[in-house]
Design an enzyme around this catalytic site. Structure first.
Site, mmCIF file in Angstrom:
data_model
loop_
_atom_site.group_PDB
_atom_site.id
_atom_site.type_symbol
_atom_site.label_atom_id
_atom_site.label_comp_id
_atom_site.label_asym_id
_atom_site.label_seq_id
_atom_site.Cartn_x
_atom_site.Cartn_y
_atom_site.Cartn_z
ATOM 1 N N HIS A 180 23.680 49.105 18.038
ATOM 2 C CA HIS A 180 24.032 49.718 19.199
ATOM 3 C C HIS A 180 25.247 49.327 20.114
ATOM 4 C CE1 HIS A 180 22.793 51.243 23.169
ATOM 5 N NE2 HIS A 180 23.013 49.903 23.643
ATOM 6 N N CYS A 217 24.610 56.666 21.638
ATOM 7 C CA CYS A 217 25.471 55.698 22.252
ATOM 8 C C CYS A 217 26.941 55.293 21.817
ATOM 9 C CB CYS A 217 24.589 54.422 21.951
ATOM 10 S SG CYS A 217 24.599 53.843 20.331
#
Ligand SMILES: *[C@@H]1O[C@H](CO)[C@@H](O)[C@H](O)[C@H]1NC(C)=O
Ligand SMILES: *[C@@H]1O[C@H](CO)[C@@H](O)[C@H](O)[C@H]1NC(C)=O
Ligand SMILES: *[C@@H]1O[C@H](CO)[C@@H](O)[C@H](O)[C@H]1NC(C)=O
Ligand SMILES: *[C@@H]1O[C@H](CO)[C@@H](O)[C@H](O)[C@H]1NC(C)=O
Ligand SMILES: *[C@@H]1O[C@H](CO)[C@@H](O)[C@H](O)[C@H]1NC(C)=O
Ligand SMILES: *[C@@H]1O[C@H](CO)[C@@H](O)[C@H](O)[C@H]1NC(C)=O
Ligand SMILES: *[C@@H]1O[C@H](CO)[C@@H](O)[C@H](O)[C@H]1NC(C)=O
Ligand SMILES: *[C@@H]1O[C@H](CO)[C@@H](O)[C@H](O)[C@H]1NC(C)=O
Length: 344
Positions: A103, A217
């Protein structure tokens, strides 16, 4: 990121933000209406973000400590950090190898106030819901809970990023540049609404045709870096790798949108084929369960060599090709400084 999206289209300073948002919607509509040959298919921008359907219920509240982006003093010095941490790591046979799903986020630290901040973009209802629809008995069309959005909050959890990931300074910008970026983030957040998990390419080779770009992301982080560079930020020369989830296919075929496929005049055979395809994949899963379910998709696409992709609220048929699915962790370099501005 090569040909991704409407970069540059929003760069004209002084123009009302709404006008470029609407212009982009128009451009996307025009592209969709005429030829389908534009690859990658441009990610569709919307003029505003709708409230999610009440059917979509988050297991974990989106952005619980979120705040507005503060206005910095123009002459403040802001440090920009690359933040990356694993969502999940596991080993699966030889086919997918060691999966490293990371992430990405961005950190900021104001020198004047000493306060620091985290900014990230992620799913409102988790990755599974953004990748697979719900097949609701009372509805004909598959139902998607696939919004994603930017989240900005005060604080950087150093240990979270450092322990198994990265927390590293990538640039130093002025408060002025930060404020310009904040304006752009607001715009980006209102017009780029839906999460897209997959990058679809013709093959894993360099230079292979890209049919669809993901919107996730890491793409948000990359867009933000590009914007900062455009505003004159100078980035350090360090290696920056990102997770990408690929599908490999021959040239995709456009099938239609929700109404044209699942509406009263739709092709019932096609509608059923799409629902059958999605049936085994459960959207409400946790990220770990979702990754296990990825492996099921893997089996399904190998056997049937087909995939129904949902992109911009439209369906596409992908004639799948070896190696079908791949998860990579590869370098996408930090942007170069905008030379036009370097004299300032
Ligand atoms: C996915 O969406 C469904 C339907 O709203 C919800 O029940 C479920 O909790 C969501 N999954 C996660 C992991 O948030
Ligand atoms: C982006 O939009 C979401 C959903 O409306 C909102 O919760 C969030 O605060 C926005 N993020 C920023 C940075 O403005
Ligand atoms: C962010 O602020 C917190 C609280 O002051 C501090 O513990 C942390 O080290 C800071 N992190 C960075 C990267 O500046
Ligand atoms: C880092 O990895 C170790 C070993 O896999 C794990 O036990 C630990 O919880 C991880 N830390 C964080 C902050 O995710
Ligand atoms: C550099 O900045 C100028 C002026 O803002 C802009 O027109 C140009 O597109 C930028 N170039 C790049 C490569 O971002
Ligand atoms: C769906 O497709 C039909 C036929 O191409 C088109 O007339 C309609 O405007 C589309 N609907 C949406 C919501 O895009
Ligand atoms: C309906 O869809 C099926 C499956 O995609 C296709 O084979 C068939 O030709 C379509 N029928 C019409 C009338 O378009
Ligand atoms: C980062 O990506 C580069 C090239 O894409 C690759 O050679 C390198 O091994 C990757 N680094 C890590 C830590 O995986």
């Amino acid at each position: 990121m090569g040909t991704w999206g409407p970069r540059g289209a929003g760069a004209a300073p002084g123009r009302a933000p709404w006008s470029w948002a609407l212009a982009l919607v128009w451009v996307a509509a025009a592209a969709g209406g005429t030829s389908r040959r534009q690859w990658p298919v441009p990610y569709k921008r919307f003029s505003f973000r709708p409230e999610p359907d009440p059917y979509c219920q988050a297991k974990y509240t989106f952005c619980p400590t979120g705040s507005r982006i503060p206005v910095m003093k123009g002459d403040d010095v802001i440090e920009v950090f690359r933040l990356q941490a694993p969502v999940w790591e596991f080993k699966y046979g030889d086919l997918l190898g060691h999966l490293k799903i990371m992430h990405d986020a961005i950190g900021f630290r104001s020198t004047l106030t000493g306060k620091n901040y985290t900014m990230e973009w992620y799913e409102l209802f988790q990755l599974g819901n953004c990748t697979f629809p719900h097949l609701r008995p009372e509805m004909n069309a598959p139902f998607w809970c696939n919004q994603g959005a930017a989240c900005f909050f005060e604080g950087i959890d150093d240990s979270h990023w450092k322990e198994n990931g990265t927390l590293v300074l990538v640039a130093t910008i002025s408060g002025n540049t930060f404020n310009k970026m904040a304006k752009w983030v607001k715009q980006d957040n209102e017009t780029g609404i839906y999460y897209e998990t997959w990058t679809v390419q013709a093959s894993p080779e360099k230079g292979a045709e890209t049919w669809f770009e993901s919107y996730d992301c890491s793409k948000f982080v990359l867009r933000t870096y590009e914007k900062l560079a455009e505003f004159g930020a100078e980035f350090k020369k360090i290696e920056t790798n990102y997770t990408r989830i690929f599908l490999y296919s021959g040239e995709p075929t456009y099938l239609g949108n929700e109404t044209s496929i699942f509406g009263p005049t739709g092709n019932k055979t096609l509608a059923l084929a799409i629902k059958r395809f999605y049936y085994p994949f459960k959207p409400h899963l946790s990220t770990k369960e979702f990754l296990m379910s990825l492996l099921q998709i893997f089996d399904a696409v190998i056997i049937h060599r087909q995939f129904y992709l949902f992109y911009n609220f439209e369906y596409w048929f992908l004639p799948m090709k070896f190696p079908f699915i791949k998860i990579t962790y590869e370098e996408i370099p930090l942007p170069n400084r905008n030379k036009t501005l370097s004299g300032l």
